[in-house]
Design a protein around this motif. Structure first.
Motif, short mmCIF file in Angstrom:
data_model
loop_
_atom_site.label_atom_id
_atom_site.label_comp_id
_atom_site.label_asym_id
_atom_site.label_seq_id
_atom_site.Cartn_x
_atom_site.Cartn_y
_atom_site.Cartn_z
N ASP A 1 -19.15 94.61 32.60
CA ASP A 1 -20.16 95.45 33.29
C ASP A 1 -20.45 95.00 34.71
N GLY B 1 -22.03 92.26 35.57
CA GLY B 1 -23.29 91.52 35.64
C GLY B 1 -23.14 90.06 35.24
N GLY C 1 -22.24 97.34 38.22
CA GLY C 1 -23.50 96.61 38.35
C GLY C 1 -24.37 97.13 39.46
N ALA D 1 -26.36 94.13 41.40
CA ALA D 1 -25.38 93.07 41.17
C ALA D 1 -24.85 92.52 42.49
N TYR E 1 -28.95 99.76 39.40
CA TYR E 1 -27.98 99.09 38.53
C TYR E 1 -26.80 99.98 38.18
N PRO F 1 -27.71 92.23 36.65
CA PRO F 1 -27.63 92.95 35.37
C PRO F 1 -27.23 92.01 34.23
N SER F 2 -27.89 92.17 33.09
CA SER F 2 -27.60 91.30 31.96
C SER F 2 -27.13 92.07 30.74
N TYR G 1 -24.95 96.07 29.55
CA TYR G 1 -24.17 97.16 30.12
C TYR G 1 -24.90 98.48 29.94
#
Length: 335
Positions: A11, A13, A222, A226, A265, A326-327, A329
């Motif tokens: 993703d 992130g 991201g 990101a 994001y 971002p952590s 998806y």
């Protein structure tokens, strides 16, 4: 799933960064790769060259504003351009699932050719592999590219400095929200469309007027969140954004509110952010606005002095909001 790859690793992130730092850099460690720029910046016989590679697995392969072929060319051209290079030559490799429509393949290849012509680049090498039915999802494309770095240009993620003004060339989240709606057959009012476009001519004009731009990045997987966190970490600086100044289309913003996602994001495929010394920022902004891909360009924030690298935003209501890496998806297979 702790010891297995999951969709979250793709993703762009935290999980992606952890995979890169803890596995790939562990074994591929070298000074060029360790800089983690969009392209490798190479000096070969006193010629400064940018080299990059990317793979495209987007689903669906056709969408409003583009297709996997157009996307593959734009993605590689843009990675070269934001590294301060003039894109020149690309390679293209196809992994095609048995049973894939030759008619659709021709549409994709034609789209790639048209985008190459628009970006003034050539595909000069390639490869084709076919896998059995079920061995892939239709078609995957890898593109690599090289370009010559402009004279007197030094663009790296680690070059941001306190006082730099941050500019984006247009509205954010267009690609991500279009793919999300296309994939889930969601209909909203307005014209949702991917922003997929080659940015090399826009970047060239920006560098013509100001070769001293410190950082340029395209905000793909991201999204802007990101990219800004990566730059903050690489340059060891903090970033202050102004929510009032961040350009987002009304229909994109409304769709994001309904779906519960943050446009910062979401992926973009025709948007960049740049870090410009303050005394050149207005000239760069004006030049960007004269280009079709920079009409909605906006100053969105600045680099500030802080104790630790972080990104935060001054909100509409007067508070401050941390914009973290971002952590999870929001949408796998976005590009």
């Amino acid at each position: 799933m702790k010891n297995k790859i999951s969709l979250i690793h793709g993703d762009g992130g935290k999980a992606t960064n952890n995979l890169i730092n803890n596995l790939f850099l562990k074994y591929f460690n070298n000074t060029v790769l360790n800089e983690l720029n969009d392209s490798a910046l190479l000096n070969i016989n006193n010629k400064k060259i940018a080299y990059t590679t990317d793979s495209f697995v987007i689903s669906p392969i056709f969408f409003n504003g583009g297709d996997i072929g157009k996307l593959s060319i734009c993605g590689t051209v843009n990675d070269l351009a934001v590294s301060g290079a003039k894109p020149m030559y690309l390679s293209s490799s196809f992994i095609i699932e048995e049973g894939f429509s030759i008619e659709n393949l021709e549409i994709i290849v034609k789209s790639m050719a048209e985008t190459c012509k628009k970006a003034n680049v050539q595909i000069v090498a390639g490869d084709t592999k076919v896998v059995p039915k079920g061995g892939a999802d239709g078609i995957f494309i890898n593109t690599s590219g090289i370009g010559f770095i402009y004279d007197n240009v030094n663009i790296k993620a680690s070059n941001a400095e306190i006082g730099d003004i941050i500019i984006v060339n247009g509205t954010l989240g267009d690609h991500g929200i279009e793919i999300m709606c296309e994939r889930n057959n969601l209909k909203f009012y307005g014209n949702l469309s991917s922003d997929c476009a080659p940015l090399n001519f826009l970047v060239g004009e920006m560098l013509d007027i100001c070769p001293y731009i410190h950082v340029i990045r395209d905000a793909t997987r991201g999204g802007l969140a990101a990219v800004l966190n990566e730059i903050a970490e690489a340059s060891n600086i903090s970033i202050e954004l102004e929510e009032n100044f961040i350009p987002i289309k009304e229909e994109v913003n409304d769709a994001c509110e309904i779906l519960g996602v943050d446009p910062l994001y979401l992926a973009n495929e025709g948007k960049l952010c740049c870090f410009v010394p303050e005394k050149y920022a207005y000239a760069v902004l004006c030049k960007m606005k004269q280009h079709p891909l920079g009409i909605n360009a906006s100053i969105i924030g600045k680099v500030v002095a802080e104790d630790s690298a972080k990104v935060y935003m001054n909100t509409f209501i007067g508070g401050k909001k941390i914009i973290d890496m971002p952590s999870g998806y929001a949408l796998p297979r976005i590009c």
